[in-house]
Design a protein around this motif. Structure first.
Motif, PDB file in Angstrom:
ATOM      1  N   SER A 147       8.649   8.288  23.676  1.00 44.80           N
ATOM      2  CA  SER A 147       8.306  10.039  23.990  1.00 44.80           C
ATOM      3  C   SER A 147       5.986  11.013  23.302  1.00 44.80           C
ATOM      4  CB  SER A 147       8.589  11.172  23.589  1.00 44.80           C
ATOM      5  OG  SER A 147       8.837  11.691  21.773  1.00 44.80           O
ATOM      6  N   THR A 148       5.941   9.322  22.623  1.00 43.48           N
ATOM      7  CA  THR A 148       4.522   9.457  22.329  1.00 43.48           C
ATOM      8  C   THR A 148       3.476   9.375  23.367  1.00 43.48           C
ATOM      9  OG1 THR A 148       4.399   7.191  21.483  1.00 43.48           O
ATOM     10  CG2 THR A 148       5.091   9.534  19.779  1.00 43.48           C
ATOM     11  N   THR A 149       3.872   8.576  24.486  1.00 49.92           N
ATOM     12  CA  THR A 149       3.081   7.980  25.663  1.00 49.92           C
ATOM     13  C   THR A 149       2.414   9.371  26.476  1.00 49.92           C
ATOM     14  OG1 THR A 149       4.741   6.591  26.111  1.00 49.92           O
ATOM     15  CG2 THR A 149       3.018   6.412  27.580  1.00 49.92           C
ATOM     16  N   ASN A 150       0.924   8.902  26.190  1.00 52.09           N
ATOM     17  CA  ASN A 150       0.086   9.584  26.967  1.00 52.09           C
ATOM     18  C   ASN A 150      -0.194  10.953  26.475  1.00 52.09           C
ATOM     19  OD1 ASN A 150      -0.024   7.651  29.365  1.00 52.09           O
ATOM     20  ND2 ASN A 150       1.257   8.544  30.481  1.00 52.09           N
ATOM     21  N   LYS A 151       0.347  10.848  25.555  1.00 48.79           N
ATOM     22  CA  LYS A 151       0.186  12.150  24.196  1.00 48.79           C
ATOM     23  C   LYS A 151      -0.943  11.637  23.667  1.00 48.79           C
ATOM     24  CE  LYS A 151       4.286  14.190  25.407  1.00 48.79           C
ATOM     25  NZ  LYS A 151       4.212  14.586  26.619  1.00 48.79           N
ATOM     26  N   ALA A 152      -1.785  13.251  23.078  1.00 49.51           N
ATOM     27  CA  ALA A 152      -2.672  12.567  21.611  1.00 49.51           C
ATOM     28  C   ALA A 152      -2.362  13.629  20.484  1.00 49.51           C
ATOM     29  CB  ALA A 152      -3.700  13.459  22.474  1.00 49.51           C
ATOM     30  N   PHE A 153      -2.549  13.185  18.591  1.00 54.29           N
ATOM     31  CA  PHE A 153      -1.935  13.896  18.428  1.00 54.29           C
ATOM     32  C   PHE A 153      -3.041  14.038  16.792  1.00 54.29           C
ATOM     33  CE2 PHE A 153       1.789  11.452  20.039  1.00 54.29           C
ATOM     34  CZ  PHE A 153       2.577  12.671  20.104  1.00 54.29           C
ATOM     35  N   ASP A 154      -3.452  15.159  16.065  1.00 54.45           N
ATOM     36  CA  ASP A 154      -3.834  14.990  15.182  1.00 54.45           C
ATOM     37  C   ASP A 154      -2.812  15.135  13.945  1.00 54.45           C
ATOM     38  OD1 ASP A 154      -5.351  16.914  17.513  1.00 54.45           O
ATOM     39  OD2 ASP A 154      -4.601  18.963  16.257  1.00 54.45           O
ATOM     40  N   ILE A 155      -3.653  14.289  13.232  1.00 54.47           N
ATOM     41  CA  ILE A 155      -2.696  14.053  11.512  1.00 54.47           C
ATOM     42  C   ILE A 155      -3.687  14.488  10.420  1.00 54.47           C
ATOM     43  CG2 ILE A 155      -3.404  11.492  11.938  1.00 54.47           C
ATOM     44  CD1 ILE A 155      -0.803  10.620  10.580  1.00 54.47           C
ATOM     45  N   ILE A 156      -3.001  15.222   9.630  1.00 53.28           N
ATOM     46  CA  ILE A 156      -3.390  15.704   8.294  1.00 53.28           C
ATOM     47  C   ILE A 156      -2.541  15.342   7.606  1.00 53.28           C
ATOM     48  CG2 ILE A 156      -5.227  17.032   8.991  1.00 53.28           C
ATOM     49  CD1 ILE A 156      -3.815  19.038   7.923  1.00 53.28           C
ATOM     50  N   ASN A 157      -2.805  15.065   5.940  1.00 47.80           N
ATOM     51  CA  ASN A 157      -2.040  15.568   4.736  1.00 47.80           C
ATOM     52  C   ASN A 157      -2.070  16.934   4.666  1.00 47.80           C
ATOM     53  OD1 ASN A 157      -2.351  11.906   5.323  1.00 47.80           O
ATOM     54  ND2 ASN A 157      -0.901  12.203   4.097  1.00 47.80           N
ATOM     55  N   GLN A 158      -0.532  17.569   4.067  1.00 45.68           N
ATOM     56  CA  GLN A 158      -0.636  18.608   3.639  1.00 45.68           C
ATOM     57  C   GLN A 158       0.805  19.275   2.933  1.00 45.68           C
ATOM     58  OE1 GLN A 158      -1.087  22.726   6.318  1.00 45.68           O
ATOM     59  NE2 GLN A 158      -2.788  22.190   5.277  1.00 45.68           N
TER      60      GLN A 158
ATOM     61  N   ALA B 162       0.730  -1.164  -0.221  1.00 40.99           N
ATOM     62  CA  ALA B 162      -0.130   0.241   0.172  1.00 40.99           C
ATOM     63  C   ALA B 162       1.401   1.248   0.407  1.00 40.99           C
ATOM     64  CB  ALA B 162      -0.872  -0.190   0.895  1.00 40.99           C
ATOM     65  N   THR B 163       0.889   2.142  -1.019  1.00 37.03           N
ATOM     66  CA  THR B 163       0.955   3.536  -0.795  1.00 37.03           C
ATOM     67  C   THR B 163       0.926   4.620  -0.878  1.00 37.03           C
ATOM     68  OG1 THR B 163       3.020   4.411  -2.529  1.00 37.03           O
ATOM     69  CG2 THR B 163       1.648   3.224  -3.726  1.00 37.03           C
ATOM     70  N   THR B 164       0.489   5.928  -0.806  1.00 36.64           N
ATOM     71  CA  THR B 164       0.149   7.193  -1.231  1.00 36.64           C
ATOM     72  C   THR B 164       0.323   7.494  -2.501  1.00 36.64           C
ATOM     73  OG1 THR B 164       1.568   7.950   0.162  1.00 36.64           O
ATOM     74  CG2 THR B 164      -0.056   7.470   1.701  1.00 36.64           C
ATOM     75  N   ASN B 165       1.022   6.692  -3.235  1.00 33.34           N
ATOM     76  CA  ASN B 165       1.359   7.275  -4.062  1.00 33.34           C
ATOM     77  C   ASN B 165       1.922   8.236  -4.551  1.00 33.34           C
ATOM     78  OD1 ASN B 165       0.513   4.506  -5.726  1.00 33.34           O
ATOM     79  ND2 ASN B 165      -1.509   5.577  -4.966  1.00 33.34           N
ATOM     80  N   GLY B 166       2.795   9.336  -3.971  1.00 28.00           N
ATOM     81  CA  GLY B 166       3.532  10.206  -3.276  1.00 28.00           C
ATOM     82  C   GLY B 166       2.424  11.265  -3.844  1.00 28.00           C
ATOM     83  N   LYS B 167       1.826  11.864  -2.722  1.00 27.86           N
ATOM     84  CA  LYS B 167       0.434  12.191  -2.209  1.00 27.86           C
ATOM     85  C   LYS B 167       0.988  13.052  -1.358  1.00 27.86           C
ATOM     86  CE  LYS B 167      -3.218   9.715  -3.929  1.00 27.86           C
ATOM     87  NZ  LYS B 167      -4.440   9.147  -3.403  1.00 27.86           N
ATOM     88  N   LEU B 168       0.622  13.527  -1.111  1.00 31.35           N
ATOM     89  CA  LEU B 168       1.158  15.085   0.154  1.00 31.35           C
ATOM     90  C   LEU B 168       1.359  14.217   1.350  1.00 31.35           C
ATOM     91  CD1 LEU B 168      -2.611  17.535   0.240  1.00 31.35           C
ATOM     92  CD2 LEU B 168      -0.075  17.643  -1.325  1.00 31.35           C
ATOM     93  N   GLY B 169       2.171  15.154   1.981  1.00 36.80           N
ATOM     94  CA  GLY B 169       3.284  14.858   3.142  1.00 36.80           C
ATOM     95  C   GLY B 169       2.641  14.976   4.128  1.00 36.80           C
ATOM     96  N   VAL B 170       2.706  14.898   5.484  1.00 35.50           N
ATOM     97  CA  VAL B 170       2.734  13.981   6.686  1.00 35.50           C
ATOM     98  C   VAL B 170       2.415  15.849   7.570  1.00 35.50           C
ATOM     99  CG1 VAL B 170       2.497  13.289   9.199  1.00 35.50           C
ATOM    100  CG2 VAL B 170       2.945  12.054   6.708  1.00 35.50           C
ATOM    101  N   VAL B 171       1.704  16.129   8.581  1.00 35.18           N
ATOM    102  CA  VAL B 171       1.489  17.520   9.139  1.00 35.18           C
ATOM    103  C   VAL B 171       0.401  16.634  10.156  1.00 35.18           C
ATOM    104  CG1 VAL B 171       0.663  19.433   9.942  1.00 35.18           C
ATOM    105  CG2 VAL B 171       1.126  18.598   8.033  1.00 35.18           C
ATOM    106  N   LEU B 172       1.742  16.653  11.640  1.00 35.02           N
ATOM    107  CA  LEU B 172       1.061  16.516  12.933  1.00 35.02           C
ATOM    108  C   LEU B 172       1.110  17.789  14.054  1.00 35.02           C
ATOM    109  CD1 LEU B 172       3.580  13.196  13.607  1.00 35.02           C
ATOM    110  CD2 LEU B 172       1.326  13.399  12.761  1.00 35.02           C
ATOM    111  N   GLY B 173      -0.056  17.637  15.151  1.00 39.20           N
ATOM    112  CA  GLY B 173      -0.368  18.422  15.530  1.00 39.20           C
ATOM    113  C   GLY B 173      -1.173  18.067  16.453  1.00 39.20           C
ATOM    114  N   GLN B 174      -0.699  19.265  17.829  1.00 37.75           N
ATOM    115  CA  GLN B 174      -1.795  18.514  19.307  1.00 37.75           C
ATOM    116  C   GLN B 174      -2.762  20.020  19.325  1.00 37.75           C
ATOM    117  OE1 GLN B 174       1.922  18.187  21.401  1.00 37.75           O
ATOM    118  NE2 GLN B 174       0.925  16.053  21.963  1.00 37.75           N
ATOM    119  N   GLY B 175      -3.990  19.155  20.462  1.00 38.43           N
ATOM    120  CA  GLY B 175      -5.005  20.249  20.833  1.00 38.43           C
ATOM    121  C   GLY B 175      -5.546  20.726  20.260  1.00 38.43           C
ATOM    122  N   ASP B 176      -6.051  19.412  18.941  1.00 39.99           N
ATOM    123  CA  ASP B 176      -7.173  19.240  18.405  1.00 39.99           C
ATOM    124  C   ASP B 176      -7.238  20.308  17.276  1.00 39.99           C
ATOM    125  OD1 ASP B 176      -9.174  18.119  16.705  1.00 39.99           O
ATOM    126  OD2 ASP B 176     -10.981  18.748  18.628  1.00 39.99           O
ATOM    127  N   THR B 177      -6.307  21.488  16.904  1.00 37.99           N
ATOM    128  CA  THR B 177      -5.954  22.700  16.053  1.00 37.99           C
ATOM    129  C   THR B 177      -5.912  22.190  14.493  1.00 37.99           C
ATOM    130  OG1 THR B 177      -4.079  22.268  16.409  1.00 37.99           O
ATOM    131  CG2 THR B 177      -5.248  23.252  17.927  1.00 37.99           C
TER     132      THR B 177
END
Length: 272
Positions: A240-251, A203-218
């Protein structure tokens, strides 16, 4: 992670869950899947995973899936709006659909697979059954859980999907178990139907957009199922990802290789 680690993937035959299993197997991690349909899972994953038959909506079916589990990745979910996936019994006729859309009590009574039953009650059942020495509980939630009063999330939450995801998050965060929450934007990319294992591994994203991570549901935007699955898997290798929440989108522009450790480390000083 060690050779003795065993990851339970819940929702393994769904879009993100299939990819999570494939990515774990690529890393030679032992996998057990929780499924209602053992034959389907055996065929999908080419008998390369352990099978536990159970249903997070039925708490009494979960303890049998837990022996020797070190990590849980929960990718369960259902549609945000009433659909046949809500598993109405019996299937509603034309007139009943109107009542389903207008009457929440009637809707919950008729359907077996609503967001409340899956992402709130089901995830709470899974948390209660999880081993107390679990190394990580990863949960796929959603962008918008803290912005339910704002467009477009107010529309998305018309039938309570974000309410249910937030209750699932709270059950995990309040459990005392180490956790990571992944909140994707609108899911894009396949698999849209069941893939076989060889297809999943390619499975591949076929070179689509990059990954953007955030926090705080923004963040807002689309998120590739492939990248969401990778974020779930990679997070369990990064303490270091323990007990944390991360937003993720492609952009933005996609690099040749996604450096997950760098993406996560940019954010892990956050208080969330």
């Amino acid at each position: 992670m060690s050779a003795e680690d065993l990851v339970l993937v819940v929702g393994a035959t769904g879009g993100v869950g299939q990819l999570v299993v494939g990515k774990l197997l690529e890393k030679n991690v032992k996998v057990r899947v929780l499924t209602r349909n053992a034959a389907k899972a055996e065929k999908m994953f080419d008998n390369k995973v352990e099978i536990a038959v159970g249903d997070i909506r039925e708490a009494n079916t979960l303890p049998a899936a837990m022996p020797n589990i070190t990590h849980i990745i929960c990718c369960t979910g259902t549609t945000a709006f009433p659909s046949t996936r809500w598993d109405f019994d019996p299937q509603p006729n034309f007139l009943e659909w109107g009542q389903i859309f207008l009457d929440s009590e009637y809707r919950e009574a008729k359907a077996k697979n609503t967001p409340t039953k899956v992402d709130a009650e089901g995830v709470s059942n899974l948390v209660a059954a999880a081993p107390r020495n679990l190394q990580r509980f990863v949960f796929v939630s959603s962008c918008g859980v803290h912005r339910k009063d704002k467009f477009p999330f107010s529309v998305l939450n018309a039938f309570g999907v974000l309410d249910a995801k937030q209750k699932g998050e709270a059950a995990i965060a309040n459990s005392g178990l180490p956790y990571t929450i992944i909140r994707p934007g609108r899911l894009i990319d396949g698999p849209f139907t069941s893939y076989d294992l060889n297809t999943l591994l390619k499975a591949t994203t076929n070179g689509k957009l990059g990954v953007v991570l955030g926090q705080g549901d923004t963040l807002s935007g689309d998120a590739s199922r492939i990248d969401v699955a990778a974020a779930c898997v990679e997070s369990i290798f990064i303490p270091s990802t323990t007990n944390k929440a991360f937003d993720i989108i492609n952009q933005g522009t996609r690099p040749a290789v996604i450096n997950w450790e760098a993406l996560f480390s940019q954010l892990t000083n956050s208080r969330e």
